[in-house]
Design an enzyme around this catalytic site. Structure first.
Site, PDB file in Angstrom:
ATOM      1  N   SER A   1      36.152  56.101  52.160  1.00  0.00           N
ATOM      2  CA  SER A   1      35.714  56.731  53.448  1.00  0.00           C
ATOM      3  C   SER A   1      36.657  56.895  54.495  1.00  0.00           C
ATOM      4  O   SER A   1      36.948  55.400  55.205  1.00  0.00           O
ATOM      5  CB  SER A   1      34.580  56.804  53.977  1.00  0.00           C
TER       6      SER A   1
ATOM      7  N   HIS B   1      37.056  60.548  50.599  1.00  0.00           N
ATOM      8  CA  HIS B   1      35.344  60.885  51.472  1.00  0.00           C
ATOM      9  C   HIS B   1      35.761  60.815  52.765  1.00  0.00           C
ATOM     10  O   HIS B   1      36.246  59.906  53.678  1.00  0.00           O
ATOM     11  CB  HIS B   1      34.578  60.148  51.101  1.00  0.00           C
TER      12      HIS B   1
ATOM     13  N   ASP C   1      33.056  62.535  56.392  1.00  0.00           N
ATOM     14  CA  ASP C   1      32.277  62.353  56.929  1.00  0.00           C
ATOM     15  C   ASP C   1      32.439  63.086  57.664  1.00  0.00           C
ATOM     16  O   ASP C   1      33.075  63.288  59.352  1.00  0.00           O
ATOM     17  CB  ASP C   1      31.915  61.095  57.453  1.00  0.00           C
TER      18      ASP C   1
ATOM     19  N   MET D   1      30.191  65.009  60.739  1.00  0.00           N
ATOM     20  CA  MET D   1      28.987  64.913  61.894  1.00  0.00           C
ATOM     21  C   MET D   1      28.851  65.190  63.419  1.00  0.00           C
ATOM     22  O   MET D   1      29.665  65.550  63.633  1.00  0.00           O
ATOM     23  CB  MET D   1      29.066  63.772  61.941  1.00  0.00           C
TER      24      MET D   1
ATOM     25  N   HIS E   1      31.717  65.464  53.074  1.00  0.00           N
ATOM     26  CA  HIS E   1      30.049  65.235  53.217  1.00  0.00           C
ATOM     27  C   HIS E   1      29.728  65.280  54.324  1.00  0.00           C
ATOM     28  O   HIS E   1      29.848  64.649  55.439  1.00  0.00           O
ATOM     29  CB  HIS E   1      29.585  63.705  53.486  1.00  0.00           C
TER      30      HIS E   1
ATOM     31  N   MET F   1      27.387  65.943  56.870  1.00  0.00           N
ATOM     32  CA  MET F   1      25.823  65.983  58.833  1.00  0.00           C
ATOM     33  C   MET F   1      26.003  66.245  59.440  1.00  0.00           C
ATOM     34  O   MET F   1      26.453  65.811  60.690  1.00  0.00           O
ATOM     35  CB  MET F   1      26.350  63.723  58.533  1.00  0.00           C
TER      36      MET F   1
ATOM     37  N   MET G   1      22.340  57.787  50.868  1.00  0.00           N
ATOM     38  CA  MET G   1      22.676  57.580  51.570  1.00  0.00           C
ATOM     39  C   MET G   1      22.000  55.691  51.320  1.00  0.00           C
ATOM     40  O   MET G   1      21.085  55.644  51.170  1.00  0.00           O
ATOM     41  CB  MET G   1      22.598  58.148  52.775  1.00  0.00           C
TER      42      MET G   1
ATOM     43  N   ASP H   1      26.621  55.741  48.879  1.00  0.00           N
ATOM     44  CA  ASP H   1      26.970  55.644  50.214  1.00  0.00           C
ATOM     45  C   ASP H   1      26.597  54.591  51.716  1.00  0.00           C
ATOM     46  O   ASP H   1      25.189  55.181  52.232  1.00  0.00           O
ATOM     47  CB  ASP H   1      27.396  57.746  50.835  1.00  0.00           C
TER      48      ASP H   1
HETATM   49  C1  DX5 Z   1      27.880  57.454  57.179  1.00  0.00           C
HETATM   50  C2  DX5 Z   1      29.056  57.363  56.221  1.00  0.00           C
HETATM   51  C3  DX5 Z   1      29.512  56.805  55.310  1.00  0.00           C
HETATM   52  C4  DX5 Z   1      30.634  56.109  55.558  1.00  0.00           C
HETATM   53  C5  DX5 Z   1      30.324  55.104  54.613  1.00  0.00           C
HETATM   54  O1  DX5 Z   1      27.360  57.775  58.070  1.00  0.00           O
HETATM   55  O2  DX5 Z   1      28.388  58.327  55.195  1.00  0.00           O
HETATM   56  O3  DX5 Z   1      30.251  57.581  54.452  1.00  0.00           O
HETATM   57  O4  DX5 Z   1      31.888  55.968  56.061  1.00  0.00           O
HETATM   58  O5  DX5 Z   1      31.038  53.947  55.732  1.00  0.00           O
HETATM   59  P1  DX5 Z   1      30.618  51.588  55.776  1.00  0.00           P
HETATM   60  O6  DX5 Z   1      31.286  51.845  53.926  1.00  0.00           O
HETATM   61  O7  DX5 Z   1      31.592  51.347  56.610  1.00  0.00           O
HETATM   62  O8  DX5 Z   1      29.082  51.728  55.433  1.00  0.00           O
HETATM   63 ZN    ZN Z   2      29.130  59.855  53.699  1.00  0.00          ZN
END
Ligand code: DX5
Ligand code: ZN
Length: 239
Positions: free
Chosen positions: A9, A33, A35, A37, A67, A69, A139, A177
């Protein structure tokens, strides 16, 4: 058994050197990956379509696993498709009445479609979209931030998804994740995870490629969904 996939990620990398961080993996990853947000669905803001576009340009062959969010995925889907996403995952908790149509739209655009659930959401709530999901993401931390500890109880949902896939004949991959590291990766694999997202553990240390290689070593032989299929009692669909 399908090969375990690793999805570093980029949220775990230094935001000023994401390209260098990905390069340091030497191409030894399966998915990247990303993310996204929005500051509403989760109390943090991260990347947008521009990041996906830049990654696509630099890594034309990479499987870009986006991903979302966000509260309103609909306004963003076409931008992420155009940016070059390979898969887009949407959260079941964000306007659940639109979940089926969102997954259909993603598939209709020729991408793989994923559905994600936050720790308090149960697998039961996905029942009506499991047939059209390419990936189900469990998650294992509260969405919003990298670097948190894995919530052990979420492994039970991964076991549920393995059983359900066997009983119903679904074709989704199971992704976990959040909070995955060398200490727990074998446990996560044993629960039935197929796709391992790893952020801070991989990029937070001095040797991301070596860390990822060691994670692969620890996963070898841990998970066997086919064996579970034979053992799955027909009447156990959810726990
Ligand atoms: C959290 C993210 C994860 C994050 C994982 O909201 O969706 O993808 O990047 O990171 P680690 O491995 O540090 O938990
Ligand atoms: Zn993620």
């Amino acid at each position: 058994m399908a090969r375990a996939l690793f999805a570093p990620s980029v949220l775990g990398a230094d935001p000023l050197s994401i390209g260098a961080a990905v390069d340091s993996l030497g191409g030894n990853f399966d998915w990247l990956h990303v993310d996204v947000m929005d500051g509403h669905f989760v109390p943090n803001i991260s990347f947008g379509p521009g990041m996906v576009k830049a990654l696509r340009k630099r890594y034309p062959e990479a499987f870009l696993d986006v991903h979302l969010m966000v509260d309103d995925a609909d306004v963003l889907l076409s931008d992420f498709v155009e940016a070059g996403a390979s898969q887009i995952s949407v959260h079941a908790e964000a306007e659940p009445q639109l979940l089926h149509s969102r997954l259909s739209r993603i598939r209709g655009a020729g991408l793989r479609a994923g559905v994600a659930i936050a720790p308090p959401t149960l697998v039961e709530q996905l029942r009506f979209v499991l047939a059209i999901a390419d990936t189900v993401m469990v998650m294992s931390v509260t969405p919003g931030f990298g670097g948190q500890g894995l919530i052990e109880e979420t492994l039970e949902k991964t076991r549920d998804l393995v059983r359900l896939r066997a009983v119903e004949g679904y074709g989704y991959r199971i992704q976990m994740d959040g909070g995955i590291n060398l200490e727990n990766v074998a446990r996560v694999a044993a629960a039935g995870c197929d796709v391992f997202v790893m952020g801070s553990a991989v990029f937070g240390g001095p040797d991301p490629a070596g860390y990822l290689a060691e994670a692969r070593n620890r996963v070898q032989g841990c998970s066997d969904p086919i064996k579970l299929k034979k053992e799955a009692p027909v009447d156990v669909r959810f726990r």
